[in-house]
Design a protein around this motif. Structure first.
Motif, PDB file in Angstrom:
ATOM      1  N   ILE A 161      -5.583   7.516   9.188  1.00 24.09           N
ATOM      2  CA  ILE A 161      -6.552   8.523   8.729  1.00 24.09           C
ATOM      3  C   ILE A 161      -7.759   7.859   8.078  1.00 24.09           C
ATOM      4  N   ASN A 171      -2.056   7.875 -10.357  1.00 20.26           N
ATOM      5  CA  ASN A 171      -3.336   7.414  -9.811  1.00 20.26           C
ATOM      6  C   ASN A 171      -3.267   7.486  -8.289  1.00 20.26           C
ATOM      7  N   ILE A 192       0.886  -1.175   0.000  1.00 16.95           N
ATOM      8  CA  ILE A 192       0.000   0.000   0.000  1.00 16.95           C
ATOM      9  C   ILE A 192       0.920   1.221   0.000  1.00 16.95           C
ATOM     10  N   GLU A 219     -13.246   8.111  -2.105  1.00 21.39           N
ATOM     11  CA  GLU A 219     -12.302   7.773  -1.028  1.00 21.39           C
ATOM     12  C   GLU A 219     -11.141   8.770  -1.036  1.00 21.39           C
TER      13      GLU A 219
END
Ligand code: FAD
Ligand code: NAP
Length: 338
Positions: free
Chosen positions: A124, A235, A115, A334
């Motif tokens: 967060i 992205n 990630i 998101e």
């Protein structure tokens, strides 16, 4: 002393590679630098943006304020029987922490391999992948309160973690800067392979009794095959959250679309795969000007080179409208929009 820079491009600091400018920019390498920074700015009138790796952001305009890039380093740990408390500075690259823990055989983070972003941003949105969320390994974090300059400790229960949510995205949005995070990991691994393509990929490699290093390796391989690499195509990962709807709404949807991809969610709700909804509206791999969706995962919006943030945002509006028109389901972003 932290050094302030004026009028700088944020392109190298966001994975969407959007060329917005910040009026002022400062990089923080120690918690104590934050006090010095806020002694030099008017904390009530100055607009502040805290930046980690910029992998969950879309800049739609120039930022007329101060960007604070968090680069606080350091990983340490304390062992207590099978349990290990690992502490990492907010600026540590998330995947460096995962690699460190896998290397030391500290289990818990392996499903969260690759990630992007930093440790400080992980609470967060309660980052998650392959059936594991940050909250499953989170112990506490320390944070600098912008209004007072005080350092506060947040325990698990203070953080109100939810699905890609926390108190820092809601009630306390913009009020604290996370400086370090403590994780509770374990030397006795619980291997979690029942999610997405992990089990199939282990089977394909003929790995019968996977270690955490195997899980990490397989997760990395799946991600590399499926997701665009931000270093080559801009992205910010999944642009929308998977919608979570109630049973009544789901029954209506299911009657019309029995093939709808769905999973059980807490409180008797149903989670829909947003990528599937978007794909069914004909968006997978679509290119619109300089933006579009990724060819292998429609949930990921991409910058084909020179997209402006506004262009990406407008395209995301088109997707929201199309999904709503076809399925009567609301998609929420998101990615943080600035
Ligand atoms: P940034 O984008 O810099 O910031 C995100 C938000 O956190 C902003 O609101 C920012 O102000 C705030 N913030 C950052 N640092 C701090 C701090 N120290 N204190 C207070 N606030 C702070 N996410 C997942 O959950 N699961 C995934 O599997 C996943 N995969 C992804 C794959 C790709 C290819 C990409 C590009 C993104 C992916 N993401 C995923 C999204 C992203 O990586 C995560 O949300 C990550 O935690 C963002 O970290 P960052 O440091 O880049 O945060
Ligand atoms: P995938 O495996 O194709 O699955 C599609 C969606 O179905 C995922 O979003 C996932 O939800 C859900 N899902 C799959 N198996 C499930 C199960 N057994 N139980 C409950 N839900 C299940 O997804 P993908 O796009 O390749 O991503 C794989 C994982 O990486 C997912 O967990 C995803 O969240 C994560 N990821 C996140 C981002 C981001 O930016 N947030 C980007 C890339 C990948 P969940 O998303 O709730 O897990």
């Amino acid at each position: 002393m932290p050094v302030f820079q004026e009028s700088i491009s944020l392109k190298p600091f966001n994975t969407f590679r959007i060329d917005s400018k910040a009026d002022r920019f400062v990089e923080i390498k120690r918690e104590s630098d934050l006090k010095a920074v806020f002694d030099g700015v008017d904390r009530y009138t100055q607009e502040i943006l805290v930046l980690g790796g910029g992998s969950n952001m879309l800049f739609t305009k120039d930022f007329k304020g101060l960007v604070i890039k968090i680069s606080i380093p350091g990983i340490s740990y304390v062992e207590n029987g099978d349990e290990v408390i690992v502490t990492a500075g907010a600026g540590v690259v998330w995947n460096d922490l995962v690699t460190f823990c896998v290397h030391h055989d500290f289990a818990g983070l392996e499903n969260l391999t690759l990630i992007p972003g930093t440790v400080g941003a992980s609470p967060i949105q309660n980052i998650g992948a392959y059936g594991v969320e940050l909250k499953d390994v989170f112990s506490s974090c320390t944070a600098f309160e912008i209004a007072t300059g005080d350092i506060k400790k947040f325990t698990y229960s203070d953080c109100n973690f939810g699905y890609r949510e926390s108190v820092f995205k809601n009630k306390l949005k913009g009020k604290y800067i996370i400086t370090s995070v403590n994780f509770t990991l374990n030397k006795k691994a619980t291997i979690r392979t029942q999610y997405g393509a992990i089990a199939a990929e282990l089977e394909r490699r003929n790995i019968k009794q996977p270690s955490i290093a195997d899980v990490s390796m397989v997760v990395a391989a799946i991600r590399v095959s499926k997701l665009p690499d931000p270093s080559t195509i801009g992205n910010a990962g999944s642009f929308f959250k998977n919608p979570v709807i109630d049973k009544k709404q789901f029954e209506v949807l299911f009657a019309k679309f029995p093939e709808v991809v769905h999973y059980p969610a807490p409180a008797e709700k149903i989670k829909l795969a947003a990528g599937w909804l978007i794909e069914q509206c004909g968006f997978k791999g679509k290119v619109v000007g300089q933006t579009g969706t990724w060819k292998n995962q429609a949930l990921v919006l991409v910058n084909h080179g020179y997209a402006s943030g506004q262009e990406v945002y407008d395209f995301s509006e088109q997707i929201i409208r199309a999904v709503h028109a076809k399925f009567n389901v609301a998609l929420n972003r998101e990615v943080n929009i600035f």
